[in-house]
Design a protein around this motif. Structure first.
Motif, mmCIF file in Angstrom:
data_model
loop_
_atom_site.group_PDB
_atom_site.id
_atom_site.type_symbol
_atom_site.label_atom_id
_atom_site.label_comp_id
_atom_site.label_asym_id
_atom_site.label_seq_id
_atom_site.Cartn_x
_atom_site.Cartn_y
_atom_site.Cartn_z
ATOM 1 N N PRO A 5 -61.407 24.442 -0.362
ATOM 2 C CA PRO A 5 -60.262 23.183 -0.344
ATOM 3 C C PRO A 5 -61.000 21.999 -1.361
ATOM 4 N N GLN A 6 -60.059 21.442 -2.157
ATOM 5 C CA GLN A 6 -60.338 20.141 -2.951
ATOM 6 C C GLN A 6 -61.547 20.500 -3.951
ATOM 7 N N ALA A 7 -61.749 21.732 -4.531
ATOM 8 C CA ALA A 7 -62.992 21.975 -5.286
ATOM 9 C C ALA A 7 -62.489 22.165 -6.719
ATOM 10 N N GLN A 8 -63.367 21.669 -7.711
ATOM 11 C CA GLN A 8 -62.929 22.064 -8.876
ATOM 12 C C GLN A 8 -64.476 22.258 -9.777
ATOM 13 N N VAL A 9 -64.403 23.144 -10.828
ATOM 14 C CA VAL A 9 -65.516 23.357 -11.676
ATOM 15 C C VAL A 9 -65.377 22.326 -12.699
ATOM 16 N N VAL A 10 -66.533 21.655 -13.184
ATOM 17 C CA VAL A 10 -66.493 20.622 -14.250
ATOM 18 C C VAL A 10 -67.285 21.341 -15.188
ATOM 19 N N ASP A 11 -66.889 20.615 -16.605
ATOM 20 C CA ASP A 11 -67.456 21.257 -17.672
ATOM 21 C C ASP A 11 -68.160 20.143 -18.260
ATOM 22 N N TRP A 12 -69.037 20.500 -19.564
ATOM 23 C CA TRP A 12 -69.831 19.461 -20.250
ATOM 24 C C TRP A 12 -70.120 19.970 -21.675
ATOM 25 N N GLN A 13 -70.042 18.955 -22.492
ATOM 26 C CA GLN A 13 -70.555 19.305 -23.776
ATOM 27 C C GLN A 13 -71.707 18.678 -24.410
ATOM 28 N N HIS A 14 -72.182 17.325 -23.581
ATOM 29 C CA HIS A 14 -73.376 17.025 -23.900
ATOM 30 C C HIS A 14 -74.023 16.555 -22.544
ATOM 31 N N PRO A 15 -75.438 16.964 -22.759
ATOM 32 C CA PRO A 15 -75.987 16.831 -21.311
ATOM 33 C C PRO A 15 -75.931 15.308 -20.736
ATOM 34 N N ARG A 16 -75.805 14.396 -21.377
ATOM 35 C CA ARG A 16 -75.366 13.122 -20.872
ATOM 36 C C ARG A 16 -74.334 12.877 -20.083
ATOM 37 N N GLN A 17 -73.176 13.923 -20.479
ATOM 38 C CA GLN A 17 -72.140 13.706 -19.539
ATOM 39 C C GLN A 17 -72.499 14.236 -17.961
ATOM 40 N N LEU A 18 -73.538 15.230 -17.832
ATOM 41 C CA LEU A 18 -73.733 15.678 -16.709
ATOM 42 C C LEU A 18 -74.091 14.434 -15.714
ATOM 43 N N LEU A 19 -74.780 13.517 -16.277
ATOM 44 C CA LEU A 19 -75.247 12.401 -15.544
ATOM 45 C C LEU A 19 -73.968 11.758 -14.935
#
Length: 339
Positions: A231-245
């Motif tokens: 429940p209330q889970a989402q998969v996030v995406d990134w294009q630049h590794p600094r977005q992961l931070l």
């Protein structure tokens, strides 16, 4: 001066891309970067630097001839557990750069395990001829010391990486982040047990769950499978590794297999819980006194797992002063790049 940057770059792995981003952030302006990449076009578009195909022998040869400095930049690439070809490739390139007269810097290395005599011999000979070496953990430093090779030690450079704001900020509600990767020790039975525990933890905390795949191809299917039942889970995406931070800025507790998932989480002030599949993860947990299990040692009951995670959720995070000190220690890696 042109610096040829070598690593597992352009392969869609967030940890290695974060190391490249940190290297570019710390690189002095006197060095012009040229990156060996598995996807030169993507690397050029992401970082705004020149890149060439690391799989093309001709392209690599031409890049070496155009360069003055060879920087073997970060990560656990000199190991023969997951691939015996990895140390052959990277040590071979460093050795060739040394023969061609380039200054060679082994930068922010995590060395080992090296189980084969041939790869241990090759690594030792290659590191002996490096102009400078920095390592990111005491185990790597001890191995080099046994070989009679001097190296400076400092925390992983990603500790000092600057975040990149997200296009769409996440909810301000504190979340649980989960960073998984496929591994033989993450059996279907263990995976189901962990999923059940995470569902119980989410019910107790009412926190949203962010599933963060660090490797686009390897990790995303596993993240999507978990998100479909939590429940209330989402998969996030990134294009630049600094977005992961930036994703970790809204997180309270991070449960991670990925080494750099733990580094980024701790740098953002998260409470951390490790699921170790590799000595580098165990070294991180021990050094920062963070809880976690080696995958084969995961408790037999989901209730026990959820209880341990809830305890981690309720504990104090790493002190901001300790995080600031670790970021400051990364200066050792910056100094090694000054030619």
């Amino acid at each position: 001066m042109r610096a040829l940057l070598c690593g597992y770059y352009g392969e869609g792995n967030g940890g290695d891309e974060a190391l490249l981003a940190a290297l570019l952030q710390l690189l002095p302006p006197t060095l012009e970067p040229l990156v060996l990449s598995g996807n030169p076009a993507a690397t050029q578009a992401c970082y705004g630097v020149e890149a060439c195909d690391r799989r093309s022998g001709m392209a690599v040869w031409q890049a070496l001839r155009r360069s003055d400095v060879f920087i073997f930049g970060g990560g656990s690439l000199i190991q023969d557990v997951t691939s015996w070809t990895s140390p052959l490739y990277y040590c071979g390139l460093m050795g060739l750069a040394q023969q061609m007269g380039l200054k060679t810097i082994a930068w922010a290395q995590g060395i080992g395990p090296l189980q084969r005599k041939r790869t241990r011999w090759l690594a030792r000979k290659t590191f002996q001829h490096c102009d400078r070496i920095t390592v990111r953990d005491r185990g790597s430093a001890a191995l080099l010391e046994d070989w009679g090779i001097a190296a400076a030690i400092a925390p992983d450079p990603v500790w000092a990486l600057d975040p990149l704001p997200l296009d769409q900020p996440l909810s301000s509600q504190e979340a649980i982040a989960v960073c998984l990767r496929p591994h033989a020790d993450l059996t279907p039975e263990r995976s189901d047990r962990l999923k059940t525990a995470l569902i119980a933890l989410q019910a107790q905390t009412q926190a949203p769950v962010l599933l963060i795949p660090f490797h686009h191809q390897q990790d995303r299917p596993l993240a999507e499978a978990w998100a479909s039942v939590i429940p209330q889970a989402q998969v996030v995406d990134w294009q630049h590794p600094r977005q992961l931070l930036s994703y970790f800025q809204s997180v309270r507790l991070t449960i991670a297999m990925r080494f750099h998932g733990l580094v980024m989480a701790a740098a953002a002030g998260n409470r951390c819980f490790g699921l170790s599949y590799d000595p580098k993860v165990r070294r991180f947990l021990d050094a920062l006194e963070q809880p976690g299990w080696d995958l084969p040692d995961i408790p037999d009951s989901a209730e026990a797992i959820a209880a341990a995670w809830l305890q981690a959720w309720q504990t104090d995070p790493i002190r901001p002063e300790a995080i600031a000190d670790l970021r400051q220690q990364v200066e050792v890696h910056r100094q090694a790049l000054i030619i």
